[in-house]
Design an enzyme around this catalytic site. Structure first.
Site, PDB file in Angstrom:
ATOM      1  N   ARG A  29      29.963  36.393  34.637  1.00  0.00           N
ATOM      2  CA  ARG A  29      31.308  36.952  34.270  1.00  0.00           C
ATOM      3  C   ARG A  29      32.350  35.845  34.069  1.00  0.00           C
ATOM      4  O   ARG A  29      32.681  35.557  32.820  1.00  0.00           O
ATOM      5  CB  ARG A  29      31.749  37.929  35.523  1.00  0.00           C
ATOM      6  CG  ARG A  29      32.772  38.750  35.146  1.00  0.00           C
ATOM      7  CD  ARG A  29      34.043  38.451  35.039  1.00  0.00           C
ATOM      8  NE  ARG A  29      34.721  37.792  36.242  1.00  0.00           N
ATOM      9  CZ  ARG A  29      35.972  37.184  36.441  1.00  0.00           C
ATOM     10  NH1 ARG A  29      36.607  36.889  35.400  1.00  0.00           N
ATOM     11  NH2 ARG A  29      36.366  36.962  37.955  1.00  0.00           N
ATOM     12  N   HIS A  89      33.261  43.309  37.137  1.00  0.00           N
ATOM     13  CA  HIS A  89      34.559  43.295  37.215  1.00  0.00           C
ATOM     14  C   HIS A  89      35.429  44.018  36.179  1.00  0.00           C
ATOM     15  O   HIS A  89      35.049  43.568  35.008  1.00  0.00           O
ATOM     16  CB  HIS A  89      34.961  41.576  37.105  1.00  0.00           C
ATOM     17  CG  HIS A  89      36.188  41.152  37.229  1.00  0.00           C
ATOM     18  ND1 HIS A  89      37.256  40.866  36.152  1.00  0.00           N
ATOM     19  CD2 HIS A  89      36.860  40.738  38.497  1.00  0.00           C
ATOM     20  CE1 HIS A  89      38.151  40.733  36.865  1.00  0.00           C
ATOM     21  NE2 HIS A  89      38.352  40.325  38.262  1.00  0.00           N
ATOM     22  N   ARG A 148      36.207  46.263  45.801  1.00  0.00           N
ATOM     23  CA  ARG A 148      36.914  45.024  46.240  1.00  0.00           C
ATOM     24  C   ARG A 148      38.281  45.169  45.032  1.00  0.00           C
ATOM     25  O   ARG A 148      38.088  45.588  43.950  1.00  0.00           O
ATOM     26  CB  ARG A 148      36.344  43.740  45.909  1.00  0.00           C
ATOM     27  CG  ARG A 148      37.244  42.446  46.669  1.00  0.00           C
ATOM     28  CD  ARG A 148      37.646  41.445  45.293  1.00  0.00           C
ATOM     29  NE  ARG A 148      38.044  41.835  43.934  1.00  0.00           N
ATOM     30  CZ  ARG A 148      38.372  41.303  43.023  1.00  0.00           C
ATOM     31  NH1 ARG A 148      38.166  39.930  43.313  1.00  0.00           N
ATOM     32  NH2 ARG A 148      38.634  41.461  41.783  1.00  0.00           N
ATOM     33  N   THR A 182      44.637  32.223  39.773  1.00  0.00           N
ATOM     34  CA  THR A 182      44.435  32.605  38.256  1.00  0.00           C
ATOM     35  C   THR A 182      44.726  31.477  37.427  1.00  0.00           C
ATOM     36  O   THR A 182      43.951  31.147  36.533  1.00  0.00           O
ATOM     37  CB  THR A 182      45.068  33.862  37.810  1.00  0.00           C
ATOM     38  OG1 THR A 182      44.719  34.910  38.510  1.00  0.00           O
ATOM     39  CG2 THR A 182      44.617  34.300  36.473  1.00  0.00           C
ATOM     40  N   HIS A 209      39.203  33.145  44.872  1.00  0.00           N
ATOM     41  CA  HIS A 209      38.915  32.808  43.579  1.00  0.00           C
ATOM     42  C   HIS A 209      39.864  31.946  43.173  1.00  0.00           C
ATOM     43  O   HIS A 209      41.027  32.023  42.863  1.00  0.00           O
ATOM     44  CB  HIS A 209      39.210  34.289  42.705  1.00  0.00           C
ATOM     45  CG  HIS A 209      38.631  33.955  41.286  1.00  0.00           C
ATOM     46  ND1 HIS A 209      37.449  34.338  40.798  1.00  0.00           N
ATOM     47  CD2 HIS A 209      39.633  33.715  40.054  1.00  0.00           C
ATOM     48  CE1 HIS A 209      37.451  33.823  39.288  1.00  0.00           C
ATOM     49  NE2 HIS A 209      38.555  33.360  39.082  1.00  0.00           N
ATOM     50  N   HIS A 211      40.718  28.787  40.447  1.00  0.00           N
ATOM     51  CA  HIS A 211      40.606  28.066  39.050  1.00  0.00           C
ATOM     52  C   HIS A 211      41.254  26.585  39.411  1.00  0.00           C
ATOM     53  O   HIS A 211      41.791  26.269  40.273  1.00  0.00           O
ATOM     54  CB  HIS A 211      41.476  28.573  38.143  1.00  0.00           C
ATOM     55  CG  HIS A 211      40.821  29.627  37.411  1.00  0.00           C
ATOM     56  ND1 HIS A 211      40.117  29.627  36.294  1.00  0.00           N
ATOM     57  CD2 HIS A 211      40.662  30.931  37.727  1.00  0.00           C
ATOM     58  CE1 HIS A 211      39.668  30.677  35.751  1.00  0.00           C
ATOM     59  NE2 HIS A 211      39.955  31.493  36.749  1.00  0.00           N
ATOM     60  N   HIS A 300      43.340  38.110  28.946  1.00  0.00           N
ATOM     61  CA  HIS A 300      44.170  36.923  28.890  1.00  0.00           C
ATOM     62  C   HIS A 300      45.011  36.667  27.464  1.00  0.00           C
ATOM     63  O   HIS A 300      46.035  36.187  27.362  1.00  0.00           O
ATOM     64  CB  HIS A 300      43.096  35.748  28.882  1.00  0.00           C
ATOM     65  CG  HIS A 300      42.571  35.620  30.687  1.00  0.00           C
ATOM     66  ND1 HIS A 300      41.945  34.533  30.872  1.00  0.00           N
ATOM     67  CD2 HIS A 300      42.726  36.572  31.371  1.00  0.00           C
ATOM     68  CE1 HIS A 300      41.449  34.838  32.160  1.00  0.00           C
ATOM     69  NE2 HIS A 300      41.979  35.916  32.533  1.00  0.00           N
TER      70      HIS A 300
END
Ligand SMILES: CC(=O)SCCNC(=O)CCNC(=O)[C@H](O)C(C)(C)COP(=O)(O)OP(=O)(O)OC[C@H]1O[C@@H](n2cnc3c(N)ncnc32)[C@H](O)[C@@H]1OP(=O)(O)O
Ligand SMILES: O=C(O)CCC(=O)C(=O)O
Ligand SMILES: [Zn+2]
Length: 411
Positions: A29, A89, A148, A182, A209, A211, A300
């Site tokens: 993903r 997702h 989630r 992010t 998560h 980056h 994005h």
């Protein structure tokens, strides 16, 4: 009484989960969002099997709402009978959730942006976000699946908004909430503080998560676990949007450190990079990697086109680098295509942009396409408005088929 203790035993406190966390492996993903990643069905199956053999707890695959082929591939991976649970997702909408429950996945990960990204991405207020989050969670739970919920860009979100929302979804019975860095702006201390605060507020699991835009992804994931997070997102080779996310192997580089210092305002550099620095750069280095400022997914792209700071913590221009919005993949959205249409000096309505986006995604589902292919489809569609441009698209596909044949036969 003498208590004998193994001196080599790790020294842990009662909150830390550094030795008991679960991995959500997101190469299929987040990794697919990496600039150069094109995974066809065969490759996806190989990656899924290899990661399953490695022993990851979860495999996350691209949203089945992204394109027709993404949906089919999601179903194929669910049917492999892997030990790992399969997650996907999606946006936090009933439309996406309804597509997901038909695929056979074990669970869904949905998200809303809460930071200023709201304005540039979707324009929804907290009341709307909370209502839709609860609706989607209840729907997914009623289907017996795991769910989630996360806020994208958690570290630039209002803390009160974030905590109130997470308390509401926890009460709804969500399995996990996610904290997402992010844009890769957070420091280990900030991650520790936020996850520790959240740990005291919700009873569900907590996922993280991270980056790597400023080189802290590994440290941040580690600190999240120390603060009580239970799940960590990873990808092979750290690939993902821009320069990727956490990987389990240590990775350091001088430009990671430089990125960290700049975001901390310790130094302000306005430099053009000296030539030797540009040589031999690891492909997904912060700042200098070729894809450090490349945006591939439609969500994005829309926000970046509206305001680059939505998904960027460092201005590429400060380093003589250029931002690039990709519009040649099955993850592309109509907003990105609309921008390309405008760059080409053409005019199309939003509906027409959406229609041509479907055609581009359909071709990109079959094999990688170039910007020239995207442009050709747009121009042809524009020329043929009112008539049928499918034959031209067929010729692009045939050209690709012939090219693939040449590669295979080595001719
Ligand atoms: C941080 C992350 O990595 S998030 C994961 C990103 N993954 C993806 O985006 C998967 C690949 N994406 C795609 O294939 C496409 O972007 C799609 C199918 C999801 C949407 O495509 P399109 O309908 O053409 O829209 P486009 O991508 O241009 O814009 C995104 C749309 O989603 C909306 N949106 C953005 N975030 C959210 C959200 N969290 N929940 C609901 N809607 C959202 C935007 O407002 C925009 O809507 P609009 O059509 O009214 O402008
Ligand atoms: O949903 C999430 O928690 C993560 C989404 C994502 O890829 C990101 O915010 O970078
Ligand atoms: Zn991400």
């Amino acid at each position: 009484m003498t208590v004998t203790r193994n001196p080599y035993e790790p020294v842990n406190d009662s909150i830390t989960n550094v030795s008991r966390f679960k991995i959500i492996e997101s190469t299929l993903r987040e990794g697919e969002q990496f600039a150069n990643a094109y995974f066809d069905t065969e490759i996806k199956i190989k990656i899924a099997k290899a990661l399953d053999d490695f022993g990851v707890d979860y495999l996350e695959v691209t949203s089945p709402a992204a394109s027709e082929q993404s949906g089919k591939d999601c179903e194929v991976i669910c049917q492999l009978g892997l030990k790992a649970k399969i997650l996907t997702h999606v946006r936090c909408t009933m439309a996406d959730a309804k597509i997901v429950v038909e695929t056979g996945v074990d669970g869904l990960r949905c998200h809303w942006h809460l930071s200023f990204l709201r304005e540039f991405s979707h324009g929804k207020d907290m009341a709307y976000i909370t209502k839709s989050a609860i609706e989607v969670i209840e729907f997914i739970k009623s289907k017996g699946l795991e769910v989630r919920f996360s806020s994208e860009d958690s570290f630039r979100s209002d803390l009160v908004d974030l905590l109130s929302l997470y308390r509401a979804v926890d009460a709804t019975g969500v399995n996990r909430v996610g904290i997402a860095d992010t844009v890769g702006c957070a420091t280990p201390r900030q991650v520790y503080d936020l996850v520790r605060t959240l740990r005291g507020l919700v009873s569900c699991d907590i996922e993280t998560h991270s980056h790597d835009d400023t080189g802290c992804a590994i440290a941040n994931a580690y600190c999240a676990l120390e603060a009580g997070a239970t799940h960590v997102d990873t990808s092979v080779l750290r690939i993902g949007e821009r320069n990727g996310i956490t990987v389990r192997l240590p990775f350091t580089s001088s430009s990671s450190l430089m990125a960290r210092m700049i975001v901390a305002d310790v130094i302000m550099l306005r430099i053009s990079l000296p030539k030797p620095f540009k040589l031999n750069t690891p492909f997904n280095n912060p700042i200098t990697g070729f894809c450090a400022f490349t945006y591939k997914t439609g969500i994005h792209a829309k926000a970046i086109l509206n305001n680059p700071s939505t998904y960027e913590i460092i201005n590429p221009a400060d380093f003589g680098m250029t931002r690039y919005v990709h519009c040649t993949s099955c993850l592309t959205g109509w907003n990105a295509i609309k921008s390309r249409v405008e760059q080409l000096g053409l005019f199309m309505t939003d509906e027409q942009c959406k229609e041509v986006t479907k055609k581009i995604k359909g071709v990109a589902d079959i094999s990688p396409i170039s910007i020239e292919d995207t442009d050709a489809i747009i121009r042809t569609f524009h020329l043929a408005l009112g008539t049928n441009c499918d034959s031209i698209i067929e010729s692009v596909i045939n050209r690709q088929g012939e090219a693939a044949q040449v590669v295979k036969t080595g001719a």
